[in-house]
Design an enzyme around this catalytic site. Structure first.
Site, PDB file in Angstrom:
ATOM      1  N   GLN A   1       7.908   1.387   0.333  1.00 48.69           N
ATOM      2  CA  GLN A   1       9.108   0.821   0.946  1.00 48.69           C
ATOM      3  C   GLN A   1      10.390   1.465   0.384  1.00 48.69           C
ATOM      4  O   GLN A   1      10.356   2.119  -0.663  1.00 48.69           O
ATOM      5  CB  GLN A   1       9.154  -0.679   0.673  1.00 48.69           C
ATOM      6  CG  GLN A   1       8.065  -1.472   1.354  1.00 48.69           C
ATOM      7  CD  GLN A   1       8.191  -2.959   1.069  1.00 48.69           C
ATOM      8  OE1 GLN A   1       7.319  -3.543   0.472  1.00 48.69           O
ATOM      9  NE2 GLN A   1       9.295  -3.569   1.482  1.00 48.69           N
ATOM     10  N   HIS A   2      11.481   1.223   1.092  1.00 52.37           N
ATOM     11  CA  HIS A   2      12.868   1.397   0.604  1.00 52.37           C
ATOM     12  C   HIS A   2      13.394   2.829   0.482  1.00 52.37           C
ATOM     13  O   HIS A   2      14.607   3.014   0.438  1.00 52.37           O
ATOM     14  CB  HIS A   2      13.076   0.765  -0.785  1.00 52.37           C
ATOM     15  CG  HIS A   2      12.595  -0.633  -0.936  1.00 52.37           C
ATOM     16  ND1 HIS A   2      13.122  -1.685  -0.238  1.00 52.37           N
ATOM     17  CD2 HIS A   2      11.625  -1.161  -1.742  1.00 52.37           C
ATOM     18  CE1 HIS A   2      12.508  -2.817  -0.607  1.00 52.37           C
ATOM     19  NE2 HIS A   2      11.590  -2.519  -1.504  1.00 52.37           N
TER      20      HIS A   2
ATOM     21  N   ASP B   1       4.301  -0.591   2.805  1.00 48.15           N
ATOM     22  CA  ASP B   1       2.926  -0.656   2.286  1.00 48.15           C
ATOM     23  C   ASP B   1       2.469  -2.077   1.975  1.00 48.15           C
ATOM     24  O   ASP B   1       1.305  -2.428   2.202  1.00 48.15           O
ATOM     25  CB  ASP B   1       2.708   0.288   1.089  1.00 48.15           C
ATOM     26  CG  ASP B   1       3.693   0.112  -0.041  1.00 48.15           C
ATOM     27  OD1 ASP B   1       4.547  -0.793   0.021  1.00 48.15           O
ATOM     28  OD2 ASP B   1       3.590   0.888  -1.018  1.00 48.15           O
TER      29      ASP B   1
HETATM   30  O1  5SP Z   1       9.362  -1.378  -3.658  1.00 47.05           O
HETATM   31  C1  5SP Z   1       8.306  -1.918  -3.432  1.00 47.05           C
HETATM   32  C2  5SP Z   1       8.243  -3.247  -2.806  1.00 47.05           C
HETATM   33  O2  5SP Z   1       9.482  -3.840  -2.612  1.00 47.05           O
HETATM   34  C3  5SP Z   1       7.035  -1.186  -3.810  1.00 47.05           C
HETATM   35  O3  5SP Z   1       5.908  -1.991  -3.676  1.00 47.05           O
HETATM   36  C4  5SP Z   1       6.932   0.091  -3.003  1.00 47.05           C
HETATM   37  O4  5SP Z   1       6.618  -0.232  -1.666  1.00 47.05           O
HETATM   38  C5  5SP Z   1       6.002   1.108  -3.645  1.00 47.05           C
HETATM   39  O5  5SP Z   1       4.683   0.855  -3.518  1.00 47.05           O
HETATM   40  P1  5SP Z   1       3.437   1.560  -4.226  1.00 47.05           P
HETATM   41  O6  5SP Z   1       3.609   3.003  -4.203  1.00 47.05           O
HETATM   42  O7  5SP Z   1       3.266   0.941  -5.570  1.00 47.05           O
HETATM   43  O8  5SP Z   1       2.301   1.140  -3.341  1.00 47.05           O
END
Ligand code: 5SP
Ligand code: ADP
Length: 470
Positions: free
Chosen positions: A79-80, A234
């Site tokens: 995300q983000h 994700d």
């Molecule tokens: O920033 C967040 C949720 O707000 C994280 O969960 C990212 O989405 C990264 O995910 P992974 O690479 O750990 O799956």
């Protein structure tokens, strides 16, 4: 090889891209592929989006004939992250990732300007450094020429979806992590965009639940004209992959640590602990996220020259593993802290303290996540992500939560959720219904054990003493 329809699910996460080819009827995983990413070290955390695109190509090559045979594809992504593109869709610079804390001053300024209560009410979340809005603000201050040259602004999963299907689209799940998509009206907030100098025309269209992003373009290692799903962030994808219902909590132990459950009530937490994300298919996904999870614990194991399973009980050590700064609690400038050492402290006890410190914030946030819908429940906590394969992680979560824990046998729940979304486009079902039909939560259950309140108290005291967090 069966003859039924095949859905491809992609997880473009921080460390790697994973692809699953799934039999739409049975949920059987027919093939899987994985390719690693490179993430910059030092002050920031960046990855060139072209690395994700090449990794997707590599992972698709690994699933052999299933890529050519697939009938639909969807992408779940970290995300983000801020992706800025030129007029022909090439990245103008590497993406600024969710765990890059350089935008902490911009986050502070944005929250101060409007007040945490306003952010929570309008956007569902108080934007910490992970949120895209703070990264755009950082870019406009530090690299104004790049910001000015941007012809499109995307999230990681949107970037890949657009490369597959050609349309500049996103979904409400990932849009809700930007900080510029208002969850109260489910629209981009044009006043905020004007304030931060971002033209709304540069943003992707937000698709509704069950809408497709289009069909595959020519020239890909997939058949042309195959359905492309909207994709999502994700965590929202993993929630789909588990077919979660409100009150059913999941804890993901990966690069990030996350804890969440679907909710029918829109979250609006002014403390910023619970992010008020939208779900990947309607509804909401209140979630708490930490920056330091499996990588931080593995780093401590490495420093101690221990295997990650070589933990020992006992002792009074507390380790707050804020190696990357932290987001929950909101301490972007923090570093790791070790206290309570004695002559008889063993390396294994220090490693156990790292696990405890990494799990603590997630488990204390779990009740707040469940409270959004008032569904405080004793449903087993579903443990997913790479860390869920580890005994030390599982036992730490059991001991600090006092809850029953279940570990789904199905792996790669993000990619599986993306595949369920793609499958739903083919069958007309919701992704959650597809996942339930595939029985993705099946796996061994572990009974509750008495909660280790002494360890929780030690952690709470250390946080209060060192960082004034209560
Ligand atoms: O920033 C967040 C949720 O707000 C994280 O969960 C990212 O989405 C990264 O995910 P992974 O690479 O750990 O799956
Ligand atoms: N058997 C295992 N036991 C404990 N941890 C593991 C095991 N296998 C992988 N991991 C951890 O899983 C992490 C990767 O998790 P994953 O969910 O794939 O990451 P991401 O969040 O980037 O998708 C690695 O950092 C590693 O520490």
């Amino acid at each position: 090889m069966g003859n039924g329809p095949i859905a491809l699910g992609v997880d473009s996460s921080t460390q790697s891209t994973k692809v699953l080819a799934v039999d739409v009827e049975t949920g059987e995983v027919l093939a899987r592929g994985q390719a690693r990413h490179t993430v910059s070290e030092g002050a920031g955390r960046e990855t060139d989006p072209e690395v994700w695109w090449r990794a997707l190509g590599t992972a698709l090559a690994q699933i052999g004939p299933y890529a050519e045979r697939a009938d639909a594809i969807s992408v779940g992504g970290q995300q983000h992250g801020l992706v800025v593109l030129d007029p022909v869709g090439r990245p103008l610079r590497p993406a600024l990732l969710w765990n890059d804390v350089r935008s902490a001053p911009q986050a502070d300024a944005l929250v101060e300007r409007h007040g945490a209560a306003h952010w929570a009410r309008r956007f569902g979340s108080v934007p910490g450094t992970s949120f895209t809005v703070t990264k755009w603000a950082w870019l406009t201050e530090h690299e104004p020429e790049t910001a000015k040259a941007a012809a499109a602004v995307r999230l990681p999963h949107d970037f890949l979806t657009e490369r597959l299907g050609g349309a500049g689209v996103t979904d409400r799940g990932d849009a809700s992590g930007t900080g510029w998509w208002a969850t109260d009206t489910e629209t981009y907030d044009e006043a905020l965009l004007a304030e931060i100098g971002l033209d709304p025309a540069l943003l992707p269209r937000v698709l509704g639940p069950g809408e497709a992003a289009g069909v595959t373009l020519p020239g890909l290692p997939l058949r042309e004209g195959v359905l492309v799903g909207a994709g999502t962030g994700d965590n929202a994808a993993a929630a789909l992959g588990l077919g979660l219902v409100p009150g059913q909590p999941a804890l993901s132990l990966g690069t990030s640590g996350t804890v969440y459950t679907p909710a029918t009530t829109r979250p609006t937490d002014p403390t910023g602990i619970v992010a008020g994300f939208a779900g990947g298919h309607g509804d909401w996904l209140p979630l708490a996220c930490t920056l330091n999870c499996t990588l931080a614990v593995d780093k401590i194991a490495g420093l101690l020259s221990l295997d990650r399973e070589a933990v020992e009980a006992g002792g009074s050590t507390v380790l707050l593993p804020f190696l990357d700064g932290e987001r929950t609690p909101n301490l972007p400038y923090a570093s790791g802290l070790l206290t309570g050492l004695r002559h008889d402290t063993t390396p294994g006890q220090i490693l156990q303290a790292a696990y405890d410190g990494a799990a603590y914030a997630l488990l204390t946030a779990l009740d707040q996540v469940l409270a959004v819908d008032g569904t405080g429940s004793d449903e087993p906590l579903l443990l997913i992500g790479g860390g869920a394969r580890g005994t030390a992680w599982r036992e730490t979560v059991r001991r600090l939560s006092g809850r029953a824990v279940r570990i789904p046998v199905a792996e790669e729940l993000v990619a599986l959720g993306a595949a369920a979304q793609a499958a739903g486009l083919l069958t007309g079902e919701t992704p959650q219904a597809v996942a339930r039909r595939w029985d993705t939560t099946a796996g061994p259950s572990f009974d509750p054990v008495p909660r280790d309140d002494a360890a929780l108290d030690r952690l709470a005291t250390a946080l209060a003493d060192a960082f004034d967090v209560r």
